[in-house]
Design a protein around this motif. Structure first.
Motif, mmCIF file in Angstrom:
data_model
loop_
_atom_site.group_PDB
_atom_site.id
_atom_site.type_symbol
_atom_site.label_atom_id
_atom_site.label_comp_id
_atom_site.label_asym_id
_atom_site.label_seq_id
_atom_site.Cartn_x
_atom_site.Cartn_y
_atom_site.Cartn_z
ATOM 1 N N THR A 42 0.834 -1.197 0.000
ATOM 2 C CA THR A 42 0.000 0.000 0.000
ATOM 3 C C THR A 42 0.872 1.252 0.000
ATOM 4 N N GLU A 84 -6.867 1.189 -0.870
ATOM 5 C CA GLU A 84 -7.191 0.263 0.196
ATOM 6 C C GLU A 84 -8.334 0.855 1.020
ATOM 7 N N ASP A 160 -5.644 -1.616 -5.075
ATOM 8 C CA ASP A 160 -5.096 -2.136 -3.829
ATOM 9 C C ASP A 160 -6.061 -3.166 -3.235
ATOM 10 N N GLU A 161 -5.731 -4.419 -3.397
ATOM 11 C CA GLU A 161 -6.516 -5.542 -2.887
ATOM 12 C C GLU A 161 -7.998 -5.441 -3.235
#
Ligand SMILES: Nc1ncnc2c1ncn2[C@@H]1O[C@H](COP(=O)(O)OP(=O)(O)OP(=O)(O)O)[C@@H](O)[C@H]1O
Ligand SMILES: [Mg+2]
Lengths: 235, 296
Positions: A42, A84, A160-161
């Motif tokens: 991140t 995120e 991000d994820e």
């Protein structure tokens, strides 16, 4: 090279998180950045998007040094982040969230076209366009976050994820979308815990361990390596 | 019966004052929502608005409602200068939100001292036809000045709300207040939005100052205090960051102050405000309208 990090050192206050990180993304690629919790994935994306100023090193986009540019200028240049935790505007409608996604001059004029495109990728959002973002389910919010990122008409989309906290079926759907985006000419930098799924869609990957790039290469090669299989794929 | 109607009269006056409290509090609420900064100088900007009315009306003989537009622009600029000096340099630093308490306190001291030096401590007022003309609506007599102040306050609050809901920049202001990181991620120039919001908040206080000056003949350098207190109470009462909440909360606080005058005396009228305020803080710390209405 569309996006390039050179010897990035970064962190928070006295805490250094990234050490000499080099990373490159070419136009049209899907590149994954993998690593365990706290590795600095991140943080890397924050440096690229301008949310965090690095201690040293440089970020290039389209050959231009953007290390000192504020985040809004980078979005204007075509660099978008699906952050995120999604970071939606909870008390605004889906449609208003998408309109904010197209806030830059680059995206403003194309708003209607982009909106149709994004609705065709995520039909659910069209049905829910007047719902408040904060009242949507986790999966719906994740779709909205990706859609909002796309509204800026990015050349590079960093995610991000995106599969975080989603049911397996939705995870498949998200990775399907990632493939579809590449076909539409969007370059993608993907951060994932779900290493297997990420490597399956990616061309190349980097593996970050406690802030250092320890492995990089074509995704297929990494999938075949014993150390990767043990540490990240649990095989 | 005579007593009763005199009381009604008084409560109506205070309800009208409450509308202006709402307008003043709206500025504070916007500033809080967008940059989590407490503006201690808010009442002082209102005071500068009062003097803006006094000087433009007495020197140039213009209508006080044109002075309201002048004050909106002038105070908007002053607000932006203040933002650059006192807010932006600290607001993103660790402890920055607390730091704004101190920096705006400094601005407050500067504004009050300058006003004392330039304009002397003695109260001033100016003549205008509006405060000496009376109208009667539904059996309640009120000066035209007060009626206009109330209407303009409510209209301004509604206008700001519509601006925040419909105009792109307004939506960006809401976006920053709901999620500053999300705002940066979509490419909103967050520092610029902060600057504009602070300017707008102060401009609204300046306009409120002009409105008050049309019927409240007590323009003096320390006139801001009572407004500071009232508008903070309104903001907290309404629940930080709600828009229509400030109208209701403003009127409730105004009427409460009026009741305080009736029950106690003019000098102690704010006791009741504090009592109600503390009760709300104890029972509903998120404010009366904090949940029911949409945040800014
Ligand atoms: N705002 C912050 N302030 C201080 N330290 C932070 C901050 N954000 C992250 N860190 C620290 O930096 C390190 C790397 O964090 P980062 O969020 O980049 O990891 P990550 O690889 O994204 O992990 P995850 O997979 O859990 O999301 C961690 O040790 C974390 O505690
Ligand atoms: Mg992370």
């Amino acid at each position: 090279m569309l996006l390039e990090l050179q010897k990035i050192n970064a962190g928070y206050g006295d805490l250094q998180v990234l050490w000499d990180v080099d990373l490159q993304v070419d136009r049209g690629e899907i590149v994954s950045l993998l690593g365990s919790n706290g590795a600095g994935k991140t943080t890397t994306l924050r440096v690229i998007s301008g949310l965090l100023k690095p201690f040293s090193g440089k970020v290039f986009f389209n050959g231009e040094d953007i290390t000192r540019l504020p985040s809004n200028k980078r979005v204007e240049m075509g660099l978008a982040l699906v952050p995120e935790g999604r970071q939606l505007f909870p008390e605004m409608t889906v449609l208003d969230n998408l309109e904010m996604g197209a806030y830059t001059r680059r995206a403003r004029d194309k708003f209607q076209d982009t909106l149709e495109w994004v609705f065709s990728l995520f039909p659910k959002l069209k049905e829910r366009k007047n719902q408040l973002a904060g009242t949507m389910s986790g999966g719906e919010q994740q779709m909205l976050a990706i859609a909002r990122g796309l509204m800026s008409r990015p050349e590079v989309l960093m995610m991000d994820e995106p599969s975080m906290g989603l049911a397996p079926k939705l995870v498949l759907e998200i990775f399907g979308t990632v493939r579809k985006l590449r076909e539409e000419g969007v370059t993608i930098l993907l951060v994932e815990q779900n290493a297997k799924a990420a490597l399956d869609v990616s061309d190349r990957a980097y593996i970050l361990e406690t802030g250092r790039i320890v492995l990089k290469g074509p995704a297929r090669e990494l999938l075949g390596m014993d150390e990767v299989r043990k540490a990240y794929l649990g095989i | 019966m005579i007593e009763f109607s005199a009381y009604t009269q008084l409560l109506v006056s205070y309800a009208i004052l409450g509308g202006v409290y709402g307008l003043t509090a709206l500025g504070l609420s916007l500033i809080w929502g967008v940059m989590k900064a407490v503006n201690w100088a808010h009442g002082d900007f209102l005071m500068v608005g009062m003097y803006t009315a006094f000087w433009t009306v007495t020197l140039f003989g213009i209508d006080p409602y044109i002075a309201a537009i002048v004050a909106f622009i002038l105070l908007g600029l002053l607000g932006m200068v203040t933002h650059v000096i006192a807010i932006e340099p600290v607001v993103e630093k660790p402890g920055g939100h607390e730091a704004t308490l101190l920096t705006t306190l400094g601005i407050s001291v500067i504004l009050e001292s300058l006003a004392l030096i330039l304009w002397s401590p003695s109260p001033r007022s100016y003549q205008n036809v509006y405060k000496n003309t009376f109208i009667e609506i539904l059996g309640i007599r009120t000066s035209v000045a007060e009626a206009i102040a109330f209407v303009v306050s409510i209209v301004s609050i509604v206008a700001v709300d519509q601006f925040l809901k419909r105009v792109r920049i307004g939506k960006a202001i809401r976006a920053v207040s709901q999620n500053p990181i999300g705002a940066r991620v979509v490419g909103i120039d967050v520092p610029k939005i902060r600057l504009m919001t602070f300017g707008l908040g102060v401009a609204l206080a300046g306009m409120a100052g002009v409105l008050v000056s049309t019927f409240y003949p007590n323009i003096r350098p320390l006139a801001g205090y009572v407004w500071d207190i009232a508008s903070y109470v309104v903001v907290i009462f309404a629940g930080l960051g709600t828009i229509y909440g400030v109208i209701f909360a403003g009127i409730i606080i105004g009427v409460t102050e009026g009741l305080g005058t009736i029950i106690f005396s003019n000098a102690f009228r704010q006791i009741l405000v504090y009592v109600v305020f503390l009760t709300v803080l104890l029972l509903r710390p998120q404010g009366l309208f904090g949940k029911a209405l949409r945040r800014v």
